[in-house]
Motif scaffolding. Structure first.
Motif, PDB file in Angstrom:
ATOM      1  N   UNK A 196      22.091 -23.344  99.584  1.00 28.98           N
ATOM      2  CA  UNK A 196      22.503 -23.284 100.779  1.00 28.98           C
ATOM      3  C   UNK A 196      21.201 -21.978 101.494  1.00 28.98           C
ATOM      4  N   UNK A 197      20.692 -21.170 100.888  1.00 23.71           N
ATOM      5  CA  UNK A 197      19.600 -20.402 101.312  1.00 23.71           C
ATOM      6  C   UNK A 197      18.524 -21.305 101.536  1.00 23.71           C
ATOM      7  N   UNK A 198      18.119 -22.118 100.819  1.00 22.21           N
ATOM      8  CA  UNK A 198      17.032 -23.229 101.166  1.00 22.21           C
ATOM      9  C   UNK A 198      17.326 -23.960 102.548  1.00 22.21           C
ATOM     10  N   UNK A 279      21.989 -13.819 103.966  1.00 23.30           N
ATOM     11  CA  UNK A 279      22.264 -14.644 104.796  1.00 23.30           C
ATOM     12  C   UNK A 279      23.784 -14.653 105.142  1.00 23.30           C
ATOM     13  N   UNK A 280      24.378 -15.493 106.157  1.00 18.49           N
ATOM     14  CA  UNK A 280      25.633 -15.383 106.589  1.00 18.49           C
ATOM     15  C   UNK A 280      26.612 -15.813 105.384  1.00 18.49           C
ATOM     16  N   UNK A 281      26.038 -16.446 104.371  1.00 18.34           N
ATOM     17  CA  UNK A 281      27.122 -16.911 103.357  1.00 18.34           C
ATOM     18  C   UNK A 281      26.811 -15.699 102.288  1.00 18.34           C
ATOM     19  N   UNK A 282      26.205 -14.551 102.549  1.00 21.52           N
ATOM     20  CA  UNK A 282      26.191 -13.416 101.500  1.00 21.52           C
ATOM     21  C   UNK A 282      25.095 -13.346 100.425  1.00 21.52           C
ATOM     22  N   UNK A 283      24.116 -14.248 100.564  1.00 25.20           N
ATOM     23  CA  UNK A 283      22.874 -14.197  99.715  1.00 25.20           C
ATOM     24  C   UNK A 283      22.068 -12.939  99.880  1.00 25.20           C
ATOM     25  N   UNK A 284      21.943 -12.147  99.070  1.00 26.96           N
ATOM     26  CA  UNK A 284      21.173 -10.854  99.296  1.00 26.96           C
ATOM     27  C   UNK A 284      19.630 -11.191  99.266  1.00 26.96           C
TER      28      UNK A 284
END
Lengths: 324, 324
Positions: A196-198, A279-284
């Motif tokens: 998702x971060x990618x 990120x919006x999905x919470x990845x620090x």
């Protein structure tokens, strides 16, 4: 159990556990057939894991299946690609059904999580070696390339680093009830590819690499041959609480040089503004340094350079963890 | 020589020896990027070769490089696909420069011949194992599937069979000036993938398989699970003159059951008329039997069934040539 029985029992069910709409023909022909969608590029990546080199002979086969696919998905993450399908070239000394059941279970569970379909492979007899090739897709022309760094770009990393490196010390011990040991072992055996971060980074045009060999080494790769370098702030390297507990003063050294964490390291252009904390999905996300004109990666503890015993994992060069 | 030096010295030049217009990014990132062209499907196939299982430890590394790519191109041929690119996952005990020079030379020469570009890979340390994945393309929806046979379809094969099987007996001998031995060894070490024939068959909608494990075994795969069978005329199996000389009365047995010839076996529908004796490009075609409603492959010498000691190569089942 012959090759065909083995395909029917293990690989065909795995090929049905996920069905991706882009796959026209999966397992069962000389090759698999994948639709080319207008406006898309295909992204392919391949990684091999060898027993005694990339994983210990004592590894739980479920974890091995998971890990073999995870390290490949991590390459798709670094390219900002969406997973489509994969092939499995598995060489193993004997067709042990319990082993295959567990191994295919690890593959299945991670493949279902990321919607990637097994479309083919080759199962052969020999020393235990696993080669997985993944295929993903990106909108045409948007896959990130290395080497485009500009001075001032922020060097960033997702999640935390060093835990998987710490795990190498604990591979042959029973974790018992020690939650810290369990936590670092989980980081080693069950990498979580940052897909998702990618995608989030690709949408922003940010180049990334996955931290597989070690931060300093992989960052050197990401900077590419354009002649840029980077200064890293040793104190800023993000480490997990369990790593701090287990490794103490060695924790940041592991974060800088050990591999296997499969976080993404990326170069955030100043033009995009401040790096968000997550990120919006919470990845620090953590800023750990910046790109400089001078080539080389400089790891600094305040004003003092930090010397590492080695700069990451390399085959054929007798590196410190060659027997990991 | 570390991993990166090895990539620069051997794999990057190989990646430049052929540049395919569909390849957007080759070696040098976490993954390769390939354009999806409207109206095309991608076809992928993967094969592993293990030392001591698929080839003898004494093999000339140039031949090994050629063969490793050839067996994969043969899968593209069976699918009627045009080659685009490939990846190389190479596990080897040590980075011997002379060995790598020769091995990459074999890959290069065959890749140039068929216009297929190296776009990535993974070089790791361990027991010698080569996994190549090839990617090709076909017009959308035209890749051939197995299992569509109808009674009366002619069973055909290209070229001649059995020579590579005979070669197994001569692997450890010096061929000296014996041209027949040289000829069968060339068939084993330098398979010629039938790519032009594959495209010719695909244009006619004819399903094919490559003869890698043995004719009877591979034909069984091609007939698929639709419940059809075939009757083969033992006397019609095409054998090369050198095989007839070397193997005498055993030649047709080899043609029926030995693998490694990489000819195409295909099912020619009656609606297409007579099978030509060769393609426009001069590839010899031979009718060797016909599809029947009854399942199973029946090899007949006149009215007498021919019994084979084994039906082809299979890993894990202790077949006669498991140590080939």
């Amino acid at each position: 159990m012959d090759e065909i029985s083995l395909i029917r029992r293990f690989w065909e069910p795995l090929g049905r556990a996920v069905t991706h709409p882009a796959v026209r023909e999966g397992i069962g022909n000389d090759g698999a057939v994948i639709r080319c969608e207008p406006g898309q590029d295909a992204v392919v990546a391949v990684d091999t894991l060898v027993e005694g080199v990339h994983f210990p002979a004592t590894i739980d086969p479920y974890a091995l299946g998971w890990r073999a696919l995870a390290v490949n998905l991590s390459d798709l993450a670094a390219m900002g690609a969406e997973p489509v399908c994969y092939t499995l070239a598995l060489t193993l000394p004997r067709a042990d059904e319990d082993w295959l059941e567990a191994f295919s279970g690890g593959l299945r569970d991670l493949s279902v999580r990321h919607g990637i379909q097994l479309v083919g492979g080759d199962t052969t007899r020999g020393p235990l070696t696993i080669t997985i090739q993944v295929q993903g897709r990106v909108p045409s022309g948007t896959a990130m390339r290395r080497g485009g760094a500009a001075p001032g770009d922020r060097v960033c990393v997702s999640g935390s680093l060093g835990s998987a490196g710490e795990a190498l010390k604990w591979l042959d011990t029973s974790p018992g009830n020690n939650p810290d040991v369990r936590a670092v072992l989980a980081r080693y055996f069950y990498p979580q590819p940052r897909l998702a971060l990618g995608g989030w980074l690709r949408e922003r045009g940010v180049a990334a690499i996955d931290v597989s060999d070690g931060l300093v080494s992989d960052l050197g790769q990401l900077l590419g041959e354009a002649g840029r370098g980077a200064r890293l702030d040793y104190a800023a390297l993000p480490i997990a609480p369990e790593l701090a507990t287990l490794a103490g003063s060695q924790a940041r050294k592991l974060a800088a040089s050990a591999g296997d964490d499969y976080e993404l390291c990326f170069l955030w252009p100043l033009a995009l503004g401040e790096v968000p904390e997550s990120t919006d999905e919470g990845v620090p996300l953590t800023v750990i340094g910046e790109v400089e004109a001078e080539p080389g990666v400089r790891l600094m503890d305040g004003n003092d350079p930090v010397e590492l015993a080695y700069g990451g994992y390399s085959h054929f060069s007798g590196g410190a963890n060659d027997d990991s």
